[in-house]
Motif scaffolding. Structure first.
Motif, mmCIF file in Angstrom:
data_model
loop_
_atom_site.group_PDB
_atom_site.id
_atom_site.type_symbol
_atom_site.label_atom_id
_atom_site.label_comp_id
_atom_site.label_asym_id
_atom_site.label_seq_id
_atom_site.Cartn_x
_atom_site.Cartn_y
_atom_site.Cartn_z
ATOM 1 N N TRP A 249 0.819 -1.207 0.000
ATOM 2 C CA TRP A 249 0.000 0.000 0.000
ATOM 3 C C TRP A 249 0.855 1.260 0.000
ATOM 4 O O TRP A 249 0.441 2.293 -0.549
ATOM 5 N N LEU A 250 2.039 1.201 0.583
ATOM 6 C CA LEU A 250 2.929 2.367 0.532
ATOM 7 C C LEU A 250 3.366 2.676 -0.898
ATOM 8 O O LEU A 250 3.666 3.828 -1.230
ATOM 9 N N LYS A 251 3.369 1.648 -1.740
ATOM 10 C CA LYS A 251 3.779 1.814 -3.132
ATOM 11 C C LYS A 251 2.598 2.011 -4.072
ATOM 12 O O LYS A 251 2.786 2.214 -5.281
ATOM 13 N N ALA A 252 1.378 1.948 -3.525
ATOM 14 C CA ALA A 252 0.181 2.085 -4.354
ATOM 15 C C ALA A 252 0.005 3.532 -4.814
ATOM 16 O O ALA A 252 0.529 4.467 -4.199
ATOM 17 N N PRO A 253 -0.719 3.748 -5.916
ATOM 18 C CA PRO A 253 -0.941 5.128 -6.407
ATOM 19 C C PRO A 253 -1.651 6.011 -5.392
ATOM 20 O O PRO A 253 -1.368 7.206 -5.298
ATOM 21 N N ASN A 254 -2.582 5.413 -4.650
ATOM 22 C CA ASN A 254 -3.353 6.163 -3.656
ATOM 23 C C ASN A 254 -3.447 5.355 -2.369
ATOM 24 O O ASN A 254 -3.455 4.120 -2.400
ATOM 25 N N PRO A 255 -3.523 6.039 -1.226
ATOM 26 C CA PRO A 255 -3.677 5.311 0.038
ATOM 27 C C PRO A 255 -5.076 4.707 0.135
ATOM 28 O O PRO A 255 -6.010 5.196 -0.506
ATOM 29 N N PRO A 256 -5.238 3.657 0.934
ATOM 30 C CA PRO A 256 -6.557 3.038 1.044
ATOM 31 C C PRO A 256 -7.487 3.858 1.928
ATOM 32 O O PRO A 256 -7.054 4.621 2.789
ATOM 33 N N THR A 257 -8.767 3.694 1.695
ATOM 34 C CA THR A 257 -9.775 4.246 2.592
ATOM 35 C C THR A 257 -9.978 3.256 3.737
ATOM 36 O O THR A 257 -9.555 2.098 3.642
ATOM 37 N N PRO A 258 -10.631 3.672 4.832
ATOM 38 C CA PRO A 258 -10.945 2.709 5.893
ATOM 39 C C PRO A 258 -11.746 1.519 5.376
ATOM 40 O O PRO A 258 -11.577 0.388 5.855
ATOM 41 N N GLU A 259 -12.606 1.757 4.368
ATOM 42 C CA GLU A 259 -13.395 0.667 3.786
ATOM 43 C C GLU A 259 -12.495 -0.326 3.053
ATOM 44 O O GLU A 259 -12.724 -1.545 3.111
ATOM 45 N N GLN A 260 -11.469 0.164 2.368
ATOM 46 C CA GLN A 260 -10.536 -0.726 1.681
ATOM 47 C C GLN A 260 -9.697 -1.511 2.682
ATOM 48 O O GLN A 260 -9.383 -2.678 2.459
ATOM 49 N N VAL A 261 -9.322 -0.866 3.787
ATOM 50 C CA VAL A 261 -8.606 -1.576 4.844
ATOM 51 C C VAL A 261 -9.480 -2.696 5.392
ATOM 52 O O VAL A 261 -9.029 -3.825 5.605
ATOM 53 N N SER A 262 -10.749 -2.401 5.600
ATOM 54 C CA SER A 262 -11.684 -3.392 6.129
ATOM 55 C C SER A 262 -11.802 -4.591 5.209
ATOM 56 O O SER A 262 -11.923 -5.731 5.680
ATOM 57 N N ALA A 263 -11.750 -4.346 3.901
ATOM 58 C CA ALA A 263 -11.909 -5.429 2.929
ATOM 59 C C ALA A 263 -10.614 -6.192 2.683
ATOM 60 O O ALA A 263 -10.632 -7.271 2.082
ATOM 61 N N ASP A 264 -9.507 -5.665 3.152
ATOM 62 C CA ASP A 264 -8.200 -6.273 2.891
ATOM 63 C C ASP A 264 -7.864 -7.318 3.959
ATOM 64 O O ASP A 264 -8.637 -7.586 4.872
ATOM 65 N N SER A 265 -6.677 -7.865 3.864
ATOM 66 C CA SER A 265 -6.209 -8.912 4.776
ATOM 67 C C SER A 265 -6.103 -8.412 6.213
ATOM 68 O O SER A 265 -5.867 -7.221 6.454
ATOM 69 N N VAL A 266 -6.230 -9.336 7.170
ATOM 70 C CA VAL A 266 -6.056 -8.967 8.578
ATOM 71 C C VAL A 266 -4.634 -8.496 8.857
ATOM 72 O O VAL A 266 -4.391 -7.785 9.834
ATOM 73 N N ALA A 267 -3.695 -8.849 7.998
ATOM 74 C CA ALA A 267 -2.310 -8.413 8.183
ATOM 75 C C ALA A 267 -2.160 -6.906 8.016
ATOM 76 O O ALA A 267 -1.186 -6.320 8.497
ATOM 77 N N LEU A 268 -3.123 -6.264 7.350
ATOM 78 C CA LEU A 268 -3.055 -4.813 7.145
ATOM 79 C C LEU A 268 -3.733 -4.049 8.276
ATOM 80 O O LEU A 268 -3.631 -2.824 8.351
ATOM 81 N N LYS A 269 -4.410 -4.752 9.155
ATOM 82 C CA LYS A 269 -5.257 -4.111 10.158
ATOM 83 C C LYS A 269 -4.603 -4.131 11.533
ATOM 84 O O LYS A 269 -3.749 -4.942 11.818
ATOM 85 N N GLY A 270 -5.034 -3.234 12.377
ATOM 86 C CA GLY A 270 -4.704 -3.314 13.785
ATOM 87 C C GLY A 270 -3.346 -2.768 14.174
ATOM 88 O O GLY A 270 -2.672 -2.049 13.430
ATOM 89 N N PHE A 271 -2.947 -3.147 15.388
ATOM 90 C CA PHE A 271 -1.768 -2.557 16.025
ATOM 91 C C PHE A 271 -0.440 -2.926 15.360
ATOM 92 O O PHE A 271 0.442 -2.070 15.246
ATOM 93 N N PRO A 272 -0.215 -4.175 14.903
ATOM 94 C CA PRO A 272 1.078 -4.472 14.266
ATOM 95 C C PRO A 272 1.317 -3.689 12.977
ATOM 96 O O PRO A 272 2.450 -3.277 12.703
ATOM 97 N N ALA A 273 0.278 -3.490 12.172
ATOM 98 C CA ALA A 273 0.454 -2.710 10.942
ATOM 99 C C ALA A 273 0.825 -1.265 11.266
ATOM 100 O O ALA A 273 1.701 -0.674 10.625
ATOM 101 N N LEU A 274 0.177 -0.707 12.277
ATOM 102 C CA LEU A 274 0.538 0.649 12.700
ATOM 103 C C LEU A 274 1.950 0.678 13.273
ATOM 104 O O LEU A 274 2.695 1.641 13.064
ATOM 105 N N GLU A 275 2.321 -0.367 13.983
ATOM 106 C CA GLU A 275 3.676 -0.444 14.540
ATOM 107 C C GLU A 275 4.715 -0.382 13.421
ATOM 108 O O GLU A 275 5.744 0.294 13.545
ATOM 109 N N TYR A 276 4.456 -1.078 12.322
ATOM 110 C CA TYR A 276 5.384 -1.056 11.194
ATOM 111 C C TYR A 276 5.542 0.373 10.673
ATOM 112 O O TYR A 276 6.662 0.844 10.431
#
Length: 336
Positions: free
Chosen positions: A112-139
């Protein structure tokens, strides 16, 4: 979170707890339900504060890190609860994708850092659990290839963090609301007393085996700090202490009431004392687990903590569970 808001959350938890615990004859499940609900409310509040901080911008990295850690600690306090609304929609994984042996968090966030546009909260919701929550923010908050620039500091990274934060706030709000709606079912369904004790024991088993023994190299393998949760931020032991504090706050009072009913009050006192000692030890140690693996003096501190956690686990497994006639079975989250 502001001081005023923090004090309000603390007061709310205290009032919720005291209302159920003021009566010594209160049902153990009523104590558990109220205390766990107080922790879910605080988790919702801290997650909302984190989302608000991120929406305000990412210029003050320390402020974002502080808000992230406060919210993460509140999740750890109630992490042991593995039944009820937390089971819906893989919410526990949405809050904390761990263990992550294939480094999927980094792969998903980098994509997502390399994507043309950042995701919306709805896109985050639809994506993998690996993109969600505290570990993703930690990264986003702590990963740095060159020691200088953090992903959070880019426009794309900040927008991504904000979307993840909004999803986290929405998830914890729904979790809290669903726990409130869970009251009648929890209180009136036979078996939830046993399930609550089993969930606390399972939380200790994960803490013992996965969060301490494996990264410490106590399971026949070499030491590996990358197996610890929150290794990027160096807050692994901080989160362990929060998990122990959560058990003290929301599990012990109900357990003591249940043991009192069974004529085993001394086991309740032993549980309180052992847990308090273990939590105090964790709080006295350096916050990071991975650095301690390279320092023999610090490693000895981790070994003391492991022994204390092992004693706490054995108390629950071999004394308290049998005293309550709880037969332990397979848990769906055992192993990985």
């Amino acid at each position: 979170m502001t001081l005023r808001r923090s004090l309000f959350a603390l007061l709310a938890t205290s009032l919720l707890s005291s209302s159920a615990w003021a009566d010594d004859e209160a049902d153990p499940k009523e104590r558990w339900y109220t205390a766990i609900g107080g922790q879910y409310q605080t988790l919702q509040d801290e997650s909302a504060a984190l989302a608000d901080t991120l929406q305000g911008g990412c210029q003050n990295t320390n402020a974002v890190r502080d808000a992230w850690l406060e919210a993460y600690k509140t999740w750890q306090q109630v992490r042991y609860v593995d039944f009820g609304p937390i089971e819906q929609q893989s919410r526990a994984w949405q809050l904390q994708f761990w263990p992550d042996r294939k480094n999927l968090v980094a792969k998903k966030v980098d994509a997502w850092l390399k994507a043309p546009n950042p995701p919306t909260p709805e896109q985050v919701s639809a994506d993998s659990v690996a993109l969600k929550g505290f570990p993703a923010l930690e990264y986003l908050l702590f990963e740095s290839e060159n020691g200088d620039t953090l992903p959070l500091e880019s426009q794309q990274g900040c927008a991504l963090a904000s979307a993840i934060g909004q999803h986290l706030a929405t998830t914890t709000q729904a979790l809290n609301q669903d726990w409130q709606a869970f009251e009648e079912h929890y209180l009136n369904t036979e078996g939830y007393a046993d399930i609550t004790v089993e969930s606390a024991l399972h939380g200790l088993q994960i803490l013992d085996d996965k969060r301490l023994a494996e990264p410490m190299g106590l399971r026949g393998k070499s030491r590996n700090g990358y197996l610890a949760d929150a290794w990027r931020s160096g807050e692994s032991v901080t989160l362990i202490a929060a998990s122990l504090a959560g058990l003290e706050q929301s599990f012990v009072p109900g357990a003591q009431a249940l043991l009192q009913q069974e004529g085993e009050a001394e086991l309740g006192q032993e549980l309180e004392e052992t847990l308090s000692e273990t939590r105090a030890l964790a709080e006295s140690l350096p916050s990071g687990l991975a650095p301690a693996l390279e320092d023999e003096q610090a490693y000895k501190g981790l070994q003391r903590l492991y022994v204390q956690v092992e004693q706490l686990r054995q108390l629950m497994e071999y004394k308290i569970a049998p005293a309550l006639d709880i037969k332990q079975g397979f848990n769906s989250s055992d192993g990985d």
